[in-house]
Write a protein that holds these residues in place. Structure first.
Motif, PDB file in Angstrom:
ATOM      1  N   ALA A 167      62.390  90.710 -49.879  1.00 33.76           N
ATOM      2  CA  ALA A 167      61.228  90.024 -50.450  1.00 33.76           C
ATOM      3  C   ALA A 167      60.721  88.946 -49.506  1.00 33.76           C
ATOM      4  O   ALA A 167      59.509  88.776 -49.339  1.00 33.76           O
ATOM      5  N   MET A 168      61.638  88.246 -48.875  1.00 33.21           N
ATOM      6  CA  MET A 168      61.263  87.180 -47.946  1.00 33.21           C
ATOM      7  C   MET A 168      60.541  87.756 -46.727  1.00 33.21           C
ATOM      8  O   MET A 168      59.502  87.232 -46.307  1.00 33.21           O
ATOM      9  N   VAL A 169      61.053  88.836 -46.177  1.00 28.92           N
ATOM     10  CA  VAL A 169      60.437  89.444 -44.986  1.00 28.92           C
ATOM     11  C   VAL A 169      59.073  90.029 -45.330  1.00 28.92           C
ATOM     12  O   VAL A 169      58.080  89.795 -44.624  1.00 28.92           O
ATOM     13  N   PHE A 170      58.995  90.761 -46.421  1.00 32.90           N
ATOM     14  CA  PHE A 170      57.731  91.416 -46.781  1.00 32.90           C
ATOM     15  C   PHE A 170      56.717  90.444 -47.378  1.00 32.90           C
ATOM     16  O   PHE A 170      55.544  90.792 -47.514  1.00 32.90           O
ATOM     17  N   ALA A 171      57.137  89.233 -47.708  1.00 30.23           N
ATOM     18  CA  ALA A 171      56.195  88.223 -48.187  1.00 30.23           C
ATOM     19  C   ALA A 171      55.283  87.732 -47.068  1.00 30.23           C
ATOM     20  O   ALA A 171      54.202  87.217 -47.334  1.00 30.23           O
ATOM     21  N   VAL A 172      55.694  87.907 -45.822  1.00 30.32           N
ATOM     22  CA  VAL A 172      54.837  87.512 -44.697  1.00 30.32           C
ATOM     23  C   VAL A 172      54.210  88.715 -43.989  1.00 30.32           C
ATOM     24  O   VAL A 172      53.355  88.546 -43.136  1.00 30.32           O
ATOM     25  N   LEU A 173      54.608  89.917 -44.343  1.00 27.71           N
ATOM     26  CA  LEU A 173      54.126  91.123 -43.665  1.00 27.71           C
ATOM     27  C   LEU A 173      52.608  91.316 -43.722  1.00 27.71           C
ATOM     28  O   LEU A 173      52.023  91.731 -42.724  1.00 27.71           O
ATOM     29  N   PRO A 174      51.918  91.021 -44.833  1.00 26.53           N
ATOM     30  CA  PRO A 174      50.470  91.258 -44.845  1.00 26.53           C
ATOM     31  C   PRO A 174      49.711  90.493 -43.765  1.00 26.53           C
ATOM     32  O   PRO A 174      48.613  90.874 -43.395  1.00 26.53           O
ATOM     33  N   ASP A 175      50.304  89.433 -43.242  1.00 25.33           N
ATOM     34  CA  ASP A 175      49.615  88.648 -42.223  1.00 25.33           C
ATOM     35  C   ASP A 175      49.740  89.227 -40.814  1.00 25.33           C
ATOM     36  O   ASP A 175      49.343  88.569 -39.853  1.00 25.33           O
ATOM     37  N   SER A 215      53.920  89.257 -54.011  1.00 30.88           N
ATOM     38  CA  SER A 215      53.859  87.793 -54.125  1.00 30.88           C
ATOM     39  C   SER A 215      52.879  87.218 -53.103  1.00 30.88           C
ATOM     40  O   SER A 215      52.181  86.243 -53.385  1.00 30.88           O
ATOM     41  N   HIS A 216      52.792  87.833 -51.937  1.00 34.93           N
ATOM     42  CA  HIS A 216      51.846  87.392 -50.916  1.00 34.93           C
ATOM     43  C   HIS A 216      50.406  87.569 -51.412  1.00 34.93           C
ATOM     44  O   HIS A 216      49.588  86.655 -51.303  1.00 34.93           O
ATOM     45  N   LEU A 217      50.124  88.739 -51.945  1.00 29.11           N
ATOM     46  CA  LEU A 217      48.756  89.008 -52.412  1.00 29.11           C
ATOM     47  C   LEU A 217      48.369  88.080 -53.562  1.00 29.11           C
ATOM     48  O   LEU A 217      47.270  87.519 -53.580  1.00 29.11           O
ATOM     49  N   LEU A 218      49.281  87.906 -54.512  1.00 30.38           N
ATOM     50  CA  LEU A 218      48.975  87.040 -55.653  1.00 30.38           C
ATOM     51  C   LEU A 218      48.824  85.583 -55.227  1.00 30.38           C
ATOM     52  O   LEU A 218      47.984  84.854 -55.773  1.00 30.38           O
ATOM     53  N   ALA A 219      49.616  85.165 -54.253  1.00 27.55           N
ATOM     54  CA  ALA A 219      49.492  83.795 -53.748  1.00 27.55           C
ATOM     55  C   ALA A 219      48.152  83.595 -53.035  1.00 27.55           C
ATOM     56  O   ALA A 219      47.518  82.550 -53.191  1.00 27.55           O
ATOM     57  N   ASP A 220      47.714  84.595 -52.278  1.00 26.96           N
ATOM     58  CA  ASP A 220      46.430  84.472 -51.582  1.00 26.96           C
ATOM     59  C   ASP A 220      45.248  84.491 -52.540  1.00 26.96           C
ATOM     60  O   ASP A 220      44.180  83.976 -52.206  1.00 26.96           O
ATOM     61  N   THR A 225      45.132  94.873 -45.166  1.00 24.39           N
ATOM     62  CA  THR A 225      46.528  94.551 -45.519  1.00 24.39           C
ATOM     63  C   THR A 225      46.616  93.607 -46.721  1.00 24.39           C
ATOM     64  O   THR A 225      47.708  93.364 -47.226  1.00 24.39           O
ATOM     65  N   HIS A 226      45.472  93.080 -47.152  1.00 23.77           N
ATOM     66  CA  HIS A 226      45.427  92.178 -48.314  1.00 23.77           C
ATOM     67  C   HIS A 226      44.615  92.773 -49.466  1.00 23.77           C
ATOM     68  O   HIS A 226      44.302  92.073 -50.420  1.00 23.77           O
ATOM     69  N   HIS A 227      44.275  94.036 -49.399  1.00 25.31           N
ATOM     70  CA  HIS A 227      43.358  94.626 -50.375  1.00 25.31           C
ATOM     71  C   HIS A 227      43.976  94.712 -51.770  1.00 25.31           C
ATOM     72  O   HIS A 227      45.159  94.983 -51.930  1.00 25.31           O
ATOM     73  N   ALA A 228      43.149  94.495 -52.777  1.00 20.96           N
ATOM     74  CA  ALA A 228      43.610  94.496 -54.168  1.00 20.96           C
ATOM     75  C   ALA A 228      44.090  95.881 -54.617  1.00 20.96           C
ATOM     76  O   ALA A 228      44.886  95.966 -55.564  1.00 20.96           O
TER      77      ALA A 228
END
Length: 161
Positions: A24-32, A92-97, A59-62
């Motif tokens: 989860a930690m690694v993939f939380a930064v992957l979209p960037d 979590s990355h997408l929802l945070a953004d 990489t950030h698409h809904a």
């Protein structure tokens, strides 16, 4: 959001549902990863921004949200739990953004979902991440007690010393 904020939210989301934390930690930064090839960081400044050549593009698409939810909801044990944890980190990355002013695209590049709570890198971002983290930890403590926050294995090791 900044990388450290995404990492904290990835960890706290995995911890909240008893998923492995590292994926989860690694993939939380992957979209960037799209930052490398975005128009902001290339010499092609005159090209028109699209989903394919900008940060917070494809990489950030809904449309990824329902795709990521499938393994999270269906996998609850076994080695594939790492896949569900990775999907949770990405989600979590997408929802945070979505909380930021820039948001994430839902159709074309300029059509965005954004709650606009704060701008990226501001004190309001740090405060929001802190509030979310403390709220999750508080709820876990309220419903499951202190042994959920600090696993029993830790207490076992502590008492043996």
């Amino acid at each position: 959001m900044r990388r450290d904020s995404h990492i904290v939210l990835g960890i706290i989301s995995a911890y909240a549902v008893h998923f492995p934390v590292l994926p989860a930690m690694v993939f939380a930064v992957l979209p960037d990863i799209d930052v490398k090839w975005s128009l902001q960081n290339t010499k092609k400044k005159k090209a028109k921004a699209s989903l394919w050549n900008s940060h917070r593009g494809i990489t950030h698409h809904a449309f990824l949200i329902p795709i990521l939810l499938i393994p999270i909801l269906l996998i609850n044990k076994g080695p594939l739990l790492f896949v569900a944890s990775a999907c949770l980190g990405y989600l979590s990355h997408l929802l945070a953004d979505i909380l930021t002013k820039s948001g994430i695209p839902y159709w074309k590049h300029k059509d965005r979902i954004a709650i606009q709570l704060f701008a990226t890198g501001t004190f309001a971002e740090t405060l929001t991440v802190g509030i979310i983290s403390l709220t999750v930890i508080g709820l876990l403590y309220h419903f499951y007690g202190f042994t959920y926050i600090i696993p029993r294995d830790f207490w076992f090791l502590w008492h043996r010393i």
